[in-house]
Design an enzyme around this catalytic site. Structure first.
Site, PDB file in Angstrom:
ATOM      1  N   THR A 115       5.605   2.995  -2.053  1.00 36.22           N
ATOM      2  CA  THR A 115       5.993   2.997  -0.643  1.00 36.22           C
ATOM      3  C   THR A 115       5.990   4.397  -0.042  1.00 36.22           C
ATOM      4  OG1 THR A 115       7.291   0.973  -0.850  1.00 36.22           O
ATOM      5  CG2 THR A 115       7.939   2.475   0.902  1.00 36.22           C
ATOM      6  N   ASP A 137       9.702  -0.199  -7.345  1.00 41.73           N
ATOM      7  CA  ASP A 137       9.916  -1.493  -8.015  1.00 41.73           C
ATOM      8  C   ASP A 137      10.017  -1.378  -9.528  1.00 41.73           C
ATOM      9  OD1 ASP A 137       9.786  -2.529  -5.501  1.00 41.73           O
ATOM     10  OD2 ASP A 137       7.864  -3.547  -5.748  1.00 41.73           O
TER      11      ASP A 137
END
Ligand code: ASP
Length: 335
Positions: A17, A96
């Site tokens: 991200t 993640d």
């Protein structure tokens, strides 16, 4: 210290991200990994006053697509940077899988040089994007003396977490990284890096990769399970199994039977699904209890959670440590 009095820090960018902006779909599509390491570094005002930062793009992936070959390659590249006189390394990647990748680097690297993993929960196009602040904090930590010799740490939201404890605990909040077992080991305030708890080095996994197709299954046990999922795994190409049992290491009676059969064929590691605390060793005696499962040949994960137990097991299987006895010996350090 060099003439410039500044430490040299390498930023290895893997995607995630922190590097994601709108892709080909334009405004309608979602964000995808795009920005190179140099662009991430350029977006942080004042970074060059903290350290001599050299960025490289190692991968450009969402972190769920990283694999063990990537991480073995990354560990080798970090080892070369250490040999070349680099003072610290920052890895930027998707959040993640940070709780696994940071732990893997911690198990593969035996360095005094700080290795710091960070990322972002909000991408660069969002209001309040946290990537630049996380990167600045990570470079401060990587260029400080504070975490030298402590293995790999995760720096996020101005906190420092040991790789062995850290977990992603929330899907979207900026304080998603927590260490439920014992809390943060330090923090960053203004330009100061504060470490309040030192963690000892734990054994690393040594040796060349001799097999890169080793597959480890991870099964979480739930109320009412009867062991079908454990039985289905046999003959499905897995070389080992981690079971996340309930509480201190407990499963329904039928699951215990299935696990015993599995443990005759491959290493089976017993972790807890609670996410914190140690798997018990000698408290309960009912069928499916921790004493029963250990008697049936399961190996205690100790205080490693299921994801970290799976990561350690995968690293062992990729090398020469494949028998249940070898796996048990490696897990004994954590148990
Ligand atoms: N949401 C993820 C992130 O925080 C995506 C990924 O892990 O790559 O970066």
């Amino acid at each position: 210290m060099r003439e410039t009095d500044k430490r040299s820090v390498a930023v290895m960018a893997l995607g995630g991200t922190i590097a994601m902006v709108k892709g080909k779909g334009g405004e309608k599509g979602g964000v995808v990994p795009t920005l190179a390491g140099e662009a991430l570094v350029a977006a942080v005002p004042g970074l060059d006053a903290v350290a001599d930062v050299h960025a490289q793009s190692f991968r450009q992936l969402p972190s769920a697509q990283l694999g063990y070959d990537d991480l073995d390659g990354l560990a080798a590249a970090i080892g070369q940077l250490d040999n070349g006189g680099c003072d610290g390394v920052v890895v930027t990647q998707g959040t993640d899988t940070i709780e696994e990748t940071a732990f893997v680097l911690d198990r593969l690297l035996d360095l005094e040089m700080p290795v710091v993993v960070t990322g972002a929960m909000r991408n660069p196009t969002e209001v309040g994007a946290d990537g630049p602040a996380n990167l600045l904090a990570a470079v401060r930590v990587a260029s400080s003396e504070a975490v030298r010799g402590m293995g790999c740490v995760v720096v996020f939201n101005d906190e420092i977490h040991a790789a062995r404890f850290v977990r992603k605990t929330h899907t979207s909040r900026l304080d998603t990284f927590q260490s439920p077992a014992c809390g943060r080991i330090g923090w960053i305030t203004e330009d100061r890096v504060r470490v309040v708890a030192r963690v000892p080095r734990m054994p690393v996994v040594r040796g060349p990769v001799t097999r890169n197709d080793a597959r480890v299954a991870l099964v979480k046990i739930a109320l009412g399970d009867r062991g079908e999922q454990v039985r289905a795994l046999q003959g499905a190409g897995f070389s080992a199994l981690v079971v996340e049992a309930t509480g201190g290491g407990h499963v329904p009676r039928e699951v215990a039977d299935a696990l015993e059969a599995a443990a005759r064929a491959m290493p089976v590691v017993l972790a807890s699904r609670t996410g914190s605390g140690e798997v018990l060793a000698h408290t309960y005696g009912f069928p499916g209890s921790e004493t029963d499962l250990l008697r049936r040949g399961l190996i205690r994960a100790g205080w490693l959670d299921g994801l970290k137990a799976k990561a350690l097991l995968t690293l062992l299987l990729r090398r020469e440590s494949r028998t249940s006895a070898q796996v048990a010996e490696a897990f004994a350090a954590w148990a």
